[in-house]
Scaffold this motif. Sequence first.
Motif, short mmCIF file in Angstrom:
data_model
loop_
_atom_site.label_atom_id
_atom_site.label_comp_id
_atom_site.label_asym_id
_atom_site.label_seq_id
_atom_site.Cartn_x
_atom_site.Cartn_y
_atom_site.Cartn_z
N ASP A 26 0.82 -1.21 0.00
CA ASP A 26 0.00 0.00 0.00
C ASP A 26 0.86 1.26 0.00
OD1 ASP A 26 -2.20 -1.64 0.07
OD2 ASP A 26 -2.68 -1.28 2.19
N VAL A 27 1.96 1.23 0.77
CA VAL A 27 2.81 2.42 0.89
C VAL A 27 3.53 2.76 -0.41
CG1 VAL A 27 3.12 2.23 3.38
CG2 VAL A 27 4.73 1.10 1.85
N LEU A 28 3.65 1.79 -1.32
CA LEU A 28 4.35 2.04 -2.59
C LEU A 28 3.40 2.27 -3.76
CD1 LEU A 28 7.26 -0.58 -2.52
CD2 LEU A 28 7.36 1.88 -2.02
N PHE A 29 2.11 2.04 -3.58
CA PHE A 29 1.17 2.04 -4.71
C PHE A 29 1.19 3.35 -5.49
CE2 PHE A 29 -3.11 2.13 -6.69
CZ PHE A 29 -2.95 1.01 -7.50
N ASP A 30 1.25 4.48 -4.80
CA ASP A 30 1.22 5.75 -5.52
C ASP A 30 2.57 6.50 -5.51
OD1 ASP A 30 1.25 6.60 -2.91
OD2 ASP A 30 -0.45 7.96 -3.11
N VAL A 31 3.64 5.77 -5.20
CA VAL A 31 4.97 6.37 -5.16
C VAL A 31 5.63 6.28 -6.54
CG1 VAL A 31 7.28 6.21 -4.14
CG2 VAL A 31 5.25 5.81 -2.72
N THR A 32 6.13 7.41 -7.01
CA THR A 32 6.86 7.44 -8.28
C THR A 32 8.27 6.91 -8.03
OG1 THR A 32 5.61 9.37 -8.99
CG2 THR A 32 7.68 8.95 -10.13
N PRO A 33 8.73 5.95 -8.82
CA PRO A 33 10.10 5.45 -8.63
C PRO A 33 11.13 6.58 -8.72
CG PRO A 33 8.89 4.06 -10.17
CD PRO A 33 8.04 5.28 -9.91
N GLU A 34 12.25 6.41 -8.02
CA GLU A 34 13.28 7.45 -7.97
C GLU A 34 13.78 7.89 -9.33
OE1 GLU A 34 16.53 6.75 -5.30
OE2 GLU A 34 15.18 6.20 -3.66
N ASP A 35 13.90 6.92 -10.26
CA ASP A 35 14.41 7.27 -11.58
C ASP A 35 13.32 7.72 -12.54
OD1 ASP A 35 13.21 4.84 -12.01
OD2 ASP A 35 14.89 3.96 -13.10
N GLY A 36 12.16 7.99 -12.01
CA GLY A 36 11.06 8.50 -12.82
C GLY A 36 10.16 7.40 -13.35
N GLY A 37 9.29 7.79 -14.26
CA GLY A 37 8.30 6.84 -14.78
C GLY A 37 7.03 6.92 -13.97
N TRP A 38 6.15 6.01 -14.26
CA TRP A 38 4.85 5.98 -13.57
C TRP A 38 4.91 5.18 -12.29
CZ3 TRP A 38 1.19 4.65 -18.25
CH2 TRP A 38 0.88 5.82 -18.93
N SER A 39 4.03 5.55 -11.36
CA SER A 39 3.80 4.74 -10.17
C SER A 39 2.86 3.59 -10.56
CB SER A 39 3.13 5.60 -9.09
OG SER A 39 1.82 5.99 -9.52
N PHE A 40 2.70 2.63 -9.65
CA PHE A 40 1.74 1.55 -9.89
C PHE A 40 0.35 2.14 -10.14
CE2 PHE A 40 4.80 -0.71 -7.03
CZ PHE A 40 5.17 -1.72 -7.90
N LYS A 164 3.89 -6.13 -17.86
CA LYS A 164 5.35 -6.11 -17.85
C LYS A 164 5.86 -4.84 -17.17
CE LYS A 164 5.60 -8.79 -22.08
NZ LYS A 164 5.80 -8.71 -23.52
N GLN A 165 5.15 -3.73 -17.40
CA GLN A 165 5.55 -2.47 -16.78
C GLN A 165 5.42 -2.55 -15.26
OE1 GLN A 165 3.24 0.95 -17.95
NE2 GLN A 165 4.79 2.38 -17.24
N LEU A 166 4.37 -3.20 -14.77
CA LEU A 166 4.23 -3.37 -13.31
C LEU A 166 5.44 -4.12 -12.75
CD1 LEU A 166 0.45 -4.33 -12.80
CD2 LEU A 166 1.55 -2.11 -12.44
N ASN A 167 5.90 -5.14 -13.47
CA ASN A 167 7.08 -5.89 -13.01
C ASN A 167 8.33 -5.02 -13.01
OD1 ASN A 167 5.79 -8.32 -12.44
ND2 ASN A 167 5.88 -8.96 -14.57
#
Length: 177
Positions: A26-40, A164-167
């Motif tokens: 839950d804590v990562l669901f809306d977090v944008t990865p450090e190197d950018g891109g979309w969140s889950f 694949k993007q989720l992975n």
Amino acid sequence: MSIAKERKAIDAALDEYRKQLDVIPDVLFDVTPEDGGWSFAEVYSHIMQATLGSSIALERCTHGNCEPTKKGINWEGRILLLLGKFPPVKTTVPNAVSDKMAANKISKEDAKNLIIKCRKRIETTMPLIAESSPANRYKHPRMGMLNARQWFKFIRIHLQHHLKQLNRIKNKFNTAK
């Protein structure tokens, strides 16, 4: 591929999206990865909105609610449908799509509800495909004019692509630890 096989693959992809919601923290669901891109959350927002939009285009084709045209699918669309998957190069959402339906940071509950909506749309539109005229086409923002069968196949390809993007996002968070 037959309509029934496409449906099974679509159902399997939607099952996987639903299953992933239970394992993504839950804590990562809306977090944008450090190197950018979309969140889950943004991936779920995009793919479910795109699936609903594609099902509307598909339905328009089945009912003949599209302007008559002699235009068809373009070379990019032909390759995508022939391969049955996106090529292994990074692509971006066309501006025409992102302007209409931006990828938002939705909640897990919103994602679950969108999956249910997508399932219902697929369930109601799939039976209409077999009787639809291949000449009834509706414009895809990148692939040209698609008929109902092509839209249905695109839905499957697009759903599988974003799994694949989720992975990839999951791997970004696992390596960031």
